[in-house]
Enzyme design. Structure first.
Site, PDB file in Angstrom:
ATOM      1  N   LEU A   1       0.809  -1.213   0.104  1.00 59.04           N
ATOM      2  CA  LEU A   1       0.183  -0.117  -0.097  1.00 59.04           C
ATOM      3  C   LEU A   1       0.850   1.179  -0.154  1.00 59.04           C
ATOM      4  CD1 LEU A   1      -2.794  -0.829   2.566  1.00 59.04           C
ATOM      5  CD2 LEU A   1      -2.528  -1.477   0.011  1.00 59.04           C
TER       6      LEU A   1
ATOM      7  N   GLY B   1       1.020  -5.303   1.378  1.00 59.06           N
ATOM      8  CA  GLY B   1       0.037  -5.468   0.069  1.00 59.06           C
ATOM      9  C   GLY B   1       0.499  -6.264  -1.011  1.00 59.06           C
TER      10      GLY B   1
ATOM     11  N   ASN C   1       4.487  -7.295   6.758  1.00 62.18           N
ATOM     12  CA  ASN C   1       5.603  -6.982   7.812  1.00 62.18           C
ATOM     13  C   ASN C   1       5.018  -5.753   8.555  1.00 62.18           C
ATOM     14  OD1 ASN C   1       5.158  -5.076   5.442  1.00 62.18           O
ATOM     15  ND2 ASN C   1       7.309  -4.460   5.517  1.00 62.18           N
ATOM     16  N   GLU C   2       3.682  -5.749   8.558  1.00 65.70           N
ATOM     17  CA  GLU C   2       2.937  -4.451   9.148  1.00 65.70           C
ATOM     18  C   GLU C   2       3.230  -4.306  10.591  1.00 65.70           C
ATOM     19  OE1 GLU C   2       1.553  -6.696   7.069  1.00 65.70           O
ATOM     20  OE2 GLU C   2       0.155  -5.570   5.630  1.00 65.70           O
TER      21      GLU C   2
HETATM   22  N1  CO8 Z   1       4.558   3.663   0.005  1.00 62.65           N
HETATM   23  C1  CO8 Z   1       5.022   4.849  -0.574  1.00 62.65           C
HETATM   24  N2  CO8 Z   1       6.212   4.818  -0.950  1.00 62.65           N
HETATM   25  C2  CO8 Z   1       7.011   3.960  -0.959  1.00 62.65           C
HETATM   26  C3  CO8 Z   1       6.743   3.048  -0.417  1.00 62.65           C
HETATM   27  C4  CO8 Z   1       5.268   2.523  -0.272  1.00 62.65           C
HETATM   28  N3  CO8 Z   1       4.765   1.557   0.357  1.00 62.65           N
HETATM   29  N4  CO8 Z   1       7.810   1.956  -0.471  1.00 62.65           N
HETATM   30  C5  CO8 Z   1       8.783   2.603  -1.150  1.00 62.65           C
HETATM   31  N5  CO8 Z   1       8.149   3.862  -1.121  1.00 62.65           N
HETATM   32  C6  CO8 Z   1       9.147   5.010  -1.896  1.00 62.65           C
HETATM   33  C7  CO8 Z   1      10.418   5.327  -1.028  1.00 62.65           C
HETATM   34  O1  CO8 Z   1      10.000   6.186  -0.013  1.00 62.65           O
HETATM   35  C8  CO8 Z   1      11.199   6.086  -2.053  1.00 62.65           C
HETATM   36  O2  CO8 Z   1      10.526   7.415  -2.054  1.00 62.65           O
HETATM   37  P1  CO8 Z   1      11.614   8.477  -2.868  1.00 62.65           P
HETATM   38  O3  CO8 Z   1      12.283   8.244  -3.944  1.00 62.65           O
HETATM   39  O4  CO8 Z   1      10.773   9.821  -2.722  1.00 62.65           O
HETATM   40  O5  CO8 Z   1      12.648   8.897  -1.482  1.00 62.65           O
HETATM   41  C9  CO8 Z   1      10.998   5.325  -3.301  1.00 62.65           C
HETATM   42  O6  CO8 Z   1       9.736   4.600  -3.023  1.00 62.65           O
HETATM   43  C10 CO8 Z   1      11.836   4.040  -3.599  1.00 62.65           C
HETATM   44  O7  CO8 Z   1      12.039   3.464  -2.515  1.00 62.65           O
HETATM   45  P2  CO8 Z   1      13.479   2.756  -2.182  1.00 62.65           P
HETATM   46  O8  CO8 Z   1      14.645   3.461  -2.551  1.00 62.65           O
HETATM   47  O9  CO8 Z   1      13.355   2.256  -0.835  1.00 62.65           O
HETATM   48  O10 CO8 Z   1      13.646   1.444  -3.172  1.00 62.65           O
HETATM   49  P3  CO8 Z   1      14.370   0.080  -3.097  1.00 62.65           P
HETATM   50  O11 CO8 Z   1      14.287  -0.441  -4.633  1.00 62.65           O
HETATM   51  O12 CO8 Z   1      15.708   0.346  -2.325  1.00 62.65           O
HETATM   52  O13 CO8 Z   1      13.535  -0.727  -2.235  1.00 62.65           O
HETATM   53  C11 CO8 Z   1      11.431  -1.602  -1.536  1.00 62.65           C
HETATM   54  C12 CO8 Z   1      12.149  -1.080  -2.489  1.00 62.65           C
HETATM   55  C13 CO8 Z   1      12.075  -3.017  -1.067  1.00 62.65           C
HETATM   56  C14 CO8 Z   1       9.952  -1.989  -1.875  1.00 62.65           C
HETATM   57  C15 CO8 Z   1      11.352  -0.693  -0.237  1.00 62.65           C
HETATM   58  O14 CO8 Z   1      10.930   0.395  -0.774  1.00 62.65           O
HETATM   59  C16 CO8 Z   1      10.499  -1.082   0.801  1.00 62.65           C
HETATM   60  O15 CO8 Z   1      10.668  -1.887   1.676  1.00 62.65           O
HETATM   61  N6  CO8 Z   1       9.478  -0.290   0.846  1.00 62.65           N
HETATM   62  C17 CO8 Z   1       8.424  -0.417   2.309  1.00 62.65           C
HETATM   63  C18 CO8 Z   1       7.389  -1.599   1.966  1.00 62.65           C
HETATM   64  C19 CO8 Z   1       6.550  -1.491   2.929  1.00 62.65           C
HETATM   65  O16 CO8 Z   1       6.857  -1.586   4.116  1.00 62.65           O
HETATM   66  N7  CO8 Z   1       5.068  -1.446   2.759  1.00 62.65           N
HETATM   67  C20 CO8 Z   1       4.336  -1.555   3.422  1.00 62.65           C
HETATM   68  C21 CO8 Z   1       2.938  -0.953   3.144  1.00 62.65           C
HETATM   69  S1  CO8 Z   1       1.810  -0.977   4.227  1.00 62.65           S
HETATM   70  C22 CO8 Z   1       0.669  -2.170   3.741  1.00 62.65           C
HETATM   71  O17 CO8 Z   1       0.841  -2.522   2.400  1.00 62.65           O
HETATM   72  C23 CO8 Z   1      -0.368  -2.924   4.420  1.00 62.65           C
HETATM   73  C24 CO8 Z   1      -0.986  -1.870   5.293  1.00 62.65           C
HETATM   74  C25 CO8 Z   1      -2.151  -2.381   6.029  1.00 62.65           C
HETATM   75  C26 CO8 Z   1      -2.755  -1.596   6.927  1.00 62.65           C
HETATM   76  C27 CO8 Z   1      -3.471  -1.940   8.151  1.00 62.65           C
HETATM   77  C28 CO8 Z   1      -4.006  -0.860   9.200  1.00 62.65           C
HETATM   78  C29 CO8 Z   1      -5.088  -1.367  10.067  1.00 62.65           C
END
Ligand code: CO8
Length: 306
Positions: free
Chosen positions: A112, A157, A181-182
């Protein structure tokens, strides 16, 4: 025999739709491996902003290629477009299966879009969560054969999207990870994320995985059943299409009813609690402490990059 044929006609006309995930549609059965080599080749392309959708009407197989740089995060716009694409394919009499993959190198989907949950109004957050529910209902509840070709990292997500499919093939690369990983973000995977994971890897592994917010390497994911198969990156699409042909060799109605029998209780749980689930999400995500966690997480992502 006559009774059997009559039964089949009833099924195909959708009268037993309470068995079906969506209302049952019998589409002409074509088996990939049985297609004549010189069959006239027809592809239909639906180009969208965040994904391309290509349907091969000879085989009945569509490929959804996500392309929302930099990380295929699931924004409101992305989710809406994805759900519309799935609905179109579901209605298309020529489509029997869909492969979901990414066109972004090393990333399947980052899950997400955290920006949709941080600093937004309750109205926006509610609309966003409804779209998250919708994509899951569309994929988990699809009549089509759904295969995830996971060609990169697939956290949260992204993992949910893959788990909602019938089969998962992951590129064999130790750098790619997948999981819910939430808890590591200080948030909690909702009950239907948990149910979906439980249906794939079982109760004990889900409990362990969710509490610790474990991201599995590709080989660990294969070991615990989170993915069904690992394959070299360059073989992932041919393998997905070959697996698809095996699934399409099964008559649609029999496979669809079986799928529904397995998935309907899980789908119904969300359908009956949909509004309260949205309200819970909005209340939870609006809390100061959760907003703080999300802010820190976004900062951490940015700093990690620099
Ligand atoms: N949302 C928004 N932006 C993101 C996300 C994301 N999920 N993931 C990465 N980005 C952004 C980064 O901030 C970065 O932005 P900027 O260029 O502006 O600095 C850009 O994308 C590139 O990111 P990276 O440099 O980290 O890219 P890499 O290629 O090195 O790594 C990964 C890619 C492995 C995907 C890494 O970005 C990562 O681990 N991202 C986080 C993933 C994550 O933790 N997602 C969880 C989202 S929450 C969800 O899906 C379920 C929520 C359920 C909610 C329930 C509540 C009740």
């Amino acid at each position: 025999m006559a009774a059997l044929l009559k039964g089949l006609r009833v099924l195909c006309s959708g009268h037993l739709s309470h068995y079906g995930i969506k209302s049952l549609q019998c589409k002409p059965t074509r088996i990939l491996s049985q297609l004549p080599c010189n069959s006239s080749y027809q592809r239909r392309l639906f180009a969208n902003k965040n994904m391309t959708v290509e349907l091969d009407s000879n085989t009945g197989v569509a490929v959804i290629q996500m392309k929302n740089p930099p990380v295929n995060s699931l924004s409101l716009e992305f989710l809406t477009e994805f759900s519309i694409s799935m609905e179109k394919l579901e209605m298309d009499r020529e489509c029997r299966g869909v492969v979901i993959t990414s066109s972004i190198p090393r990333i399947f989907s980052a899950g997400l879009d955290i920006n949709e949950m941080y600093g937004k109004t309750p109205e926006h957050t509610g609309e966003f969560w409804r779209a998250v529910q919708e994509i899951w209902l569309n994929v988990y509840g699809s009549n089509l054969v759904t295969i995830a070709a996971i060609n990169g990292a697939s956290p949260a997500g992204g993992c949910l999207l893959a788990m909602a499919c019938d089969y998962r093939i992951m590129a064999d690369n130790p750098k790619y990870t997948i999981g819910l990983n939430e808890t590591k973000l200080g948030i909690v995977a909702p009950f239907w994320f948990k149910d979906t994971m439980m249906s794939v890897i079982g109760r004990r592994a889900t409990e362990h995985s969710l509490q610790l917010g474990i991201m599995y390497s590709a080989s660990e994911a294969l070991r615990n059943g989170l993915v069904d198969q690992l394959i070299a990156q360059d073989k992932i699409m041919p393998t997905a299409l070959s697996v698809m042909s095996e699934w399409l060799a099964i008559p649609d109605h029999a496979r669809q009813i079986t799928k529904s029998m397995m998935r309907k209780p899980t789908l119904d749980r969300l359908l009956t609690n949909r509004e309260s689930d949205i309200q819970n999400f909005v209340n939870f995500i609006s809390k100061d402490s959760i907003q703080k966690s999300l802010q820190l997480y976004l900062e951490m992502l940015r700093q990690r990059k620099s």
